[in-house]
Design an enzyme around this catalytic site. Structure first.
Site, short mmCIF file in Angstrom:
data_model
loop_
_atom_site.label_atom_id
_atom_site.label_comp_id
_atom_site.label_asym_id
_atom_site.label_seq_id
_atom_site.Cartn_x
_atom_site.Cartn_y
_atom_site.Cartn_z
N GLU A 53 20.24 40.78 -60.71
CA GLU A 53 19.95 39.79 -59.67
C GLU A 53 19.04 38.68 -60.17
O GLU A 53 19.23 37.52 -59.85
CB GLU A 53 19.32 40.47 -58.44
N TYR A 55 16.09 37.36 -50.30
CA TYR A 55 17.48 37.57 -50.71
C TYR A 55 17.59 38.69 -51.75
O TYR A 55 18.38 39.63 -51.61
CB TYR A 55 18.11 36.27 -51.27
N ASP A 57 22.48 34.36 -49.26
CA ASP A 57 22.33 33.48 -50.42
C ASP A 57 23.22 32.26 -50.21
O ASP A 57 23.79 32.09 -49.12
CB ASP A 57 22.67 34.23 -51.72
#
Ligand code: SF4
Length: 340
Positions: A33, A115, A133
């Protein structure tokens, strides 16, 4: 229409097979991520594989020198991500030692915002938190034909509420992945593939012919123009370089002697009148850089540079983490130096 069910079933048939989706290890998901923030999957893929191979555990990442982490990150840009990644790993390693997989714990880590925390928590532990997102903003704005700007406070709040309502709490990870994948593969910024969309029948923007207007944004980012001049003082196979420390772009990365137009850093007398050998334009989110590089051959070592500049062999220099323009200059000038 049960939008989440349609999305999940579409996702299972159409998803891209990516290594970070085949694991529930919160550490690996976190690595992916952070790497994939502001980075395309095609570019981030190799970096993810390299990070997992070099630092298979959070303890190993925490124990690594920051310079090594920055070097492995080189080429990805947005280097503050790498510094925060390293700091977060150290926090975890010096705490429980186990990488967290709950939203509330993840939010305490540097570099992890709502997020990223929602993504890791839902993928790793199935926690019922909705991700929002850029892809999700776009899908929601079109699906519900929302005119509220996504970069306004009211807009962000509204989109988060909508995402929460739409979430399937029993399959949070799958639902979130499906929303993001639809935005990445089908509901793309330009030319969305509506004929292949599993939720086209429910799409309000498709019905109202407003797809091109969604999502709406108000703000425009102001871009700062900067003119950077880099002097490569060359004495045999040695050069002079320093590590950036100021509160500015590229913190902790290395560079040649810099004179920036508009600041008071002088051009050393040895470099006066030298023409640029190479000029390179580089765009950051809020800055447009134009970097010129000058080769200044010396007959004796230079002694007039500020004390943070160090003399270094060209071979050693190749081991340093540098930003893209410096990397391009290194490539360009490598023939001028011996690496033996
Ligand atoms: S129908 Fe088209 S615009 Fe609507 S969600 Fe699907 S891809 Fe996006």
């Amino acid at each position: 229409m049960d939008i989440s069910r349609f999305l999940q079933s579409w996702y299972l048939d159409n998803r891209r097979l990516l290594p970070w989706r085949e694991t529930s290890d919160a550490y690996c998901i976190w690595l992916s991520e952070i790497i994939l923030q502001q980075t395309r999957v095609a570019q981030g893929y190799d970096y993810y594989m390299r990070f997992v191979a070099t630092y298979p555990t959070v303890q190993q990442l925490a124990a690594a020198p920051l310079d090594d982490v920055l070097k492995l990150w080189q080429g990805l840009g947005y280097y503050s991500r790498a510094r925060l990644l390293h700091r977060a790993a150290q926090m975890v390693a010096s705490g429980s030692g186990t990488f967290p997989s709950r939203y509330e714990e993840l939010m305490k880590l540097p570099g992890v915002g709502p997020y990223t925390a929602a993504a890791i928590a839902s993928f790793a532990s199935g926690q019922a938190v909705a991700v929002v997102d850029g892809n999700v903003y776009r899908v929601l704005a079109r699906l519900f034909d929302i005119d509220l700007p996504i970069d306004s406070t009211a807009g962000r709040k509204h989109f988060q509420q909508l995402a929460d309502e739409l979430l399937d709490p029993d399959h949070a990870g799958l639902h979130n992945q499906a929303m993001m994948e639809l935005g990445a593969l089908v509901c793309t910024p330009t030319s969305p593939r509506c004929t292949e969309c599993p939720v086209a029948d429910a799409c309000a923007a498709l019905a109202h012919h407003t797809i091109g207007l969604r999502p709406r944004k108000v703000g425009r980012v102001k871009v700062r123009q900067r003119r950077l001049h880099y002097y490569i003082f060359k004495y045999g196979d040695d050069i002079w370089v320093h590590q950036r420390a100021a509160n500015d772009i590229w913190l902790d990365l290395w560079e040649y002697y810099l004179h920036e137009e508009g600041d008071d850093t002088p051009i050393p007398p040895e470099a006066l009148g030298v023409e640029p050998a190479f000029t390179y334009g580089h765009r950051l989110t809020h800055q447009q850089l134009l970097c010129s590089f000058y080769i200044v051959p010396l007959t004796q070592p230079i002694t007039t540079l500020p004390s943070d500049y160090v003399r270094m062999s060209w071979r050693k220099w190749q081991e340093k983490a540098v930003a893209k323009p410096i990397f391009e200059a290194n490539r360009r000038f490598s023939a001028l130096f011996s690496t033996k």
